[in-house]
Design an enzyme around this catalytic site. Structure first.
Site, PDB file in Angstrom:
ATOM      1  N   TYR A 146       0.845  -1.202   0.000  1.00  0.00           N
ATOM      2  CA  TYR A 146       0.000   0.000   0.000  1.00  0.00           C
ATOM      3  C   TYR A 146       0.885   1.260   0.000  1.00  0.00           C
ATOM      4  O   TYR A 146       0.505   2.288  -0.557  1.00  0.00           O
ATOM      5  CB  TYR A 146      -0.968  -0.029   1.188  1.00  0.00           C
TER       6      TYR A 146
ATOM      7  N   LYS B 110      -3.151   8.341   2.909  1.00  0.00           N
ATOM      8  CA  LYS B 110      -4.368   8.127   3.722  1.00  0.00           C
ATOM      9  C   LYS B 110      -4.173   8.658   5.145  1.00  0.00           C
ATOM     10  O   LYS B 110      -5.123   9.167   5.752  1.00  0.00           O
ATOM     11  CB  LYS B 110      -4.763   6.644   3.761  1.00  0.00           C
TER      12      LYS B 110
HETATM   13  N1  LIG Z   1     -11.323  -0.348  -3.451  1.00  0.00           N
HETATM   14  C1  LIG Z   1     -10.855  -0.498  -2.235  1.00  0.00           C
HETATM   15  O1  LIG Z   1     -10.508  -1.606  -1.817  1.00  0.00           O
HETATM   16  C2  LIG Z   1     -10.752   0.688  -1.320  1.00  0.00           C
HETATM   17  C3  LIG Z   1     -10.583   0.472   0.048  1.00  0.00           C
HETATM   18  C4  LIG Z   1     -10.482   1.569   0.893  1.00  0.00           C
HETATM   19  C5  LIG Z   1     -10.535   2.852   0.367  1.00  0.00           C
HETATM   20  N2  LIG Z   1     -10.705   3.028  -0.984  1.00  0.00           N
HETATM   21  C6  LIG Z   1     -10.759   4.391  -1.492  1.00  0.00           C
HETATM   22  O2  LIG Z   1     -11.981   4.619  -2.143  1.00  0.00           O
HETATM   23  C7  LIG Z   1     -11.822   5.720  -3.028  1.00  0.00           C
HETATM   24  C8  LIG Z   1     -12.441   5.382  -4.361  1.00  0.00           C
HETATM   25  O3  LIG Z   1     -11.721   4.352  -5.017  1.00  0.00           O
HETATM   26  P1  LIG Z   1     -12.399   3.119  -5.740  1.00  0.00           P
HETATM   27  O4  LIG Z   1     -11.840   1.903  -5.107  1.00  0.00           O
HETATM   28  O5  LIG Z   1     -13.864   3.314  -5.843  1.00  0.00           O
HETATM   29  O6  LIG Z   1     -11.731   3.150  -7.194  1.00  0.00           O
HETATM   30  P2  LIG Z   1     -12.105   3.970  -8.532  1.00  0.00           P
HETATM   31  O7  LIG Z   1     -10.945   3.775  -9.435  1.00  0.00           O
HETATM   32  O8  LIG Z   1     -13.431   3.566  -9.028  1.00  0.00           O
HETATM   33  O9  LIG Z   1     -12.171   5.489  -8.024  1.00  0.00           O
HETATM   34  C9  LIG Z   1     -11.043   6.319  -7.902  1.00  0.00           C
HETATM   35  C10 LIG Z   1     -11.416   7.645  -8.546  1.00  0.00           C
HETATM   36  O10 LIG Z   1     -10.382   8.610  -8.338  1.00  0.00           O
HETATM   37  C11 LIG Z   1     -10.429   9.440  -9.489  1.00  0.00           C
HETATM   38  N3  LIG Z   1      -9.206  10.237  -9.618  1.00  0.00           N
HETATM   39  C12 LIG Z   1      -7.919   9.809  -9.639  1.00  0.00           C
HETATM   40  N4  LIG Z   1      -7.096  10.868  -9.820  1.00  0.00           N
HETATM   41  C13 LIG Z   1      -7.889  11.979  -9.923  1.00  0.00           C
HETATM   42  C14 LIG Z   1      -7.645  13.363 -10.132  1.00  0.00           C
HETATM   43  N5  LIG Z   1      -6.390  13.861 -10.290  1.00  0.00           N
HETATM   44  N6  LIG Z   1      -8.708  14.215 -10.174  1.00  0.00           N
HETATM   45  C15 LIG Z   1      -9.964  13.757 -10.021  1.00  0.00           C
HETATM   46  N7  LIG Z   1     -10.271  12.454  -9.835  1.00  0.00           N
HETATM   47  C16 LIG Z   1      -9.234  11.578  -9.800  1.00  0.00           C
HETATM   48  C17 LIG Z   1     -10.593   8.456 -10.634  1.00  0.00           C
HETATM   49  O11 LIG Z   1     -11.027   9.098 -11.821  1.00  0.00           O
HETATM   50  C18 LIG Z   1     -11.635   7.518 -10.057  1.00  0.00           C
HETATM   51  O12 LIG Z   1     -12.930   7.959 -10.386  1.00  0.00           O
HETATM   52  C19 LIG Z   1     -10.331   6.023  -3.068  1.00  0.00           C
HETATM   53  O13 LIG Z   1     -10.053   7.076  -2.172  1.00  0.00           O
HETATM   54  C20 LIG Z   1      -9.732   4.733  -2.555  1.00  0.00           C
HETATM   55  O14 LIG Z   1      -8.446   4.913  -1.980  1.00  0.00           O
HETATM   56  C21 LIG Z   1     -10.829   1.971  -1.822  1.00  0.00           C
END
Ligand SMILES: NC(=O)c1ccc[n+]([C@@H]2O[C@H](COP(=O)([O-])OP(=O)(O)OC[C@H]3O[C@@H](n4cnc5c(N)ncnc54)[C@H](O)[C@@H]3O)[C@@H](O)[C@H]2O)c1
Length: 257
Positions: free
Chosen positions: A157, A164
């Site tokens: 990570y 984070k």
């Molecule tokens: N999937 C998991 O296991 C998980 C677990 C804990 C936290 N998260 C967090 O959830 C959130 C959403 O992620 P997700 O898993 O739904 O994946 P995802 O890829 O669907 O979403 C990530 C989003 O970030 C956007 N993004 C990236 N760089 C950007 C920028 N410069 N400007 C604007 N938008 C930008 C992307 O376009 C995308 O829509 C993130 O913060 C991720 O760290 C995810």
């Protein structure tokens, strides 16, 4: 209809698997009007199609590294929502794929700052831009997405964990500043969910199988579970909840082994 009459802006939908989409769907099903942003032409059509399915009044481009774009987007949001906003969903993160594979120790300076800029500072910048619109609505609620890798070392990570940690701390400082205007700021800490962003983490399947093996509930989390938790934090039922993190990880965070 728990969100009837509420005006929401959702950042971070890339496709139908995005956590942001699961949250947006809950809001829309609950009666909210939901505006969306997308980053880059590659995903524009996906986001426009999803937004249309919930009769969104606004879909607009936003790269969260661009201050002028943030200003433009919140001006557009103010226009479609009569100068008011009740809900902001921040579900955005990015780190270079190579930094989610090797050693954290080898993260170069430019990509270290980029991860923090996109994944943590973006919450500060968008919360600041949302503040006048939320104040005009008599208050508001902001939710961001975090992960345990910001509190503990989770192999692979890496720099995203450092981002984070910055995000988690920003939630608390924003909660303090914005509480005065009845604006709440909280985080959902999700267990591994299969999304586009998750696919760039080397060893993601291992993260999933460890949660399944060692968490109290021995099962995976899906985006809908995260959407339900976010909906709670965004709704009036959480009116006295701010500066906190709600874990949706089958209880994994509670374990020491
Ligand atoms: N999937 C998991 O296991 C998980 C677990 C804990 C936290 N998260 C967090 O959830 C959130 C959403 O992620 P997700 O898993 O739904 O994946 P995802 O890829 O669907 O979403 C990530 C989003 O970030 C956007 N993004 C990236 N760089 C950007 C920028 N410069 N400007 C604007 N938008 C930008 C992307 O376009 C995308 O829509 C993130 O913060 C991720 O760290 C995810």
């Amino acid at each position: 209809m728990p969100f009837k009459g509420k005006r929401a802006l959702v950042l971070g939908v890339a496709n139908k698997r995005s956590i942001a989409w699961a949250i947006a769907k809950r809001l829309a099903d609950g009666g909210a009007e939901v505006a969306f942003t997308f980053q880059g032409e590659r995903i524009e059509k996906n986001v426009r199609d999803l937004a249309a399915s919930v009769s969104s009044p606004l879909v607009t481009e936003l790269d969260v590294r661009d201050d002028a774009a943030i200003e433009r987007v919140f001006a557009e949001v103010g226009q479609v929502f009569g100068g008011k906003l009740d809900i902001l969903v921040h579900s955005v993160a990015y780190a270079a794929a190579e930094d989610l594979e090797g050693r954290f120790t080898d993260t170069p300076r430019d990509r270290f700052w980029m991860a923090i800029d996109v994944s943590a500072y973006s919450l500060v910048a968008t919360a600041r831009a949302a503040q006048p619109l939320m104040a005009a609505a008599g208050g508001g609620s902001i939710v961001t997405m975090t992960y345990l890798g910001g509190e503990r070392a989770v192999p692979h990570y890496n720099v995203m964990g450092v981002a984070k940690a910055t995000l988690d701390s920003s939630v608390k400082y924003l909660a303090w500043d914005l509480g005065e205007q009845n604006i709440r700021v909280n985080a959902v800490s999700a267990g591994p969910v299969r999304t586009l962003a998750a696919r760039s983490i080397a060893g993601f399947p291992t993260m999933e199988s460890i949660v399944e093996e060692r968490s109290p509930l021995h099962r995976h989390v899906d985006a809908e579970d995260v959407g339900a938790a976010a909906a709670y934090l965004l709704g009036d039922g959480a009116k006295n909840v701010t500066g906190t993190t709600l874990y949706v990880d089958s209880g994994y965070h509670a374990m020491g082994m």
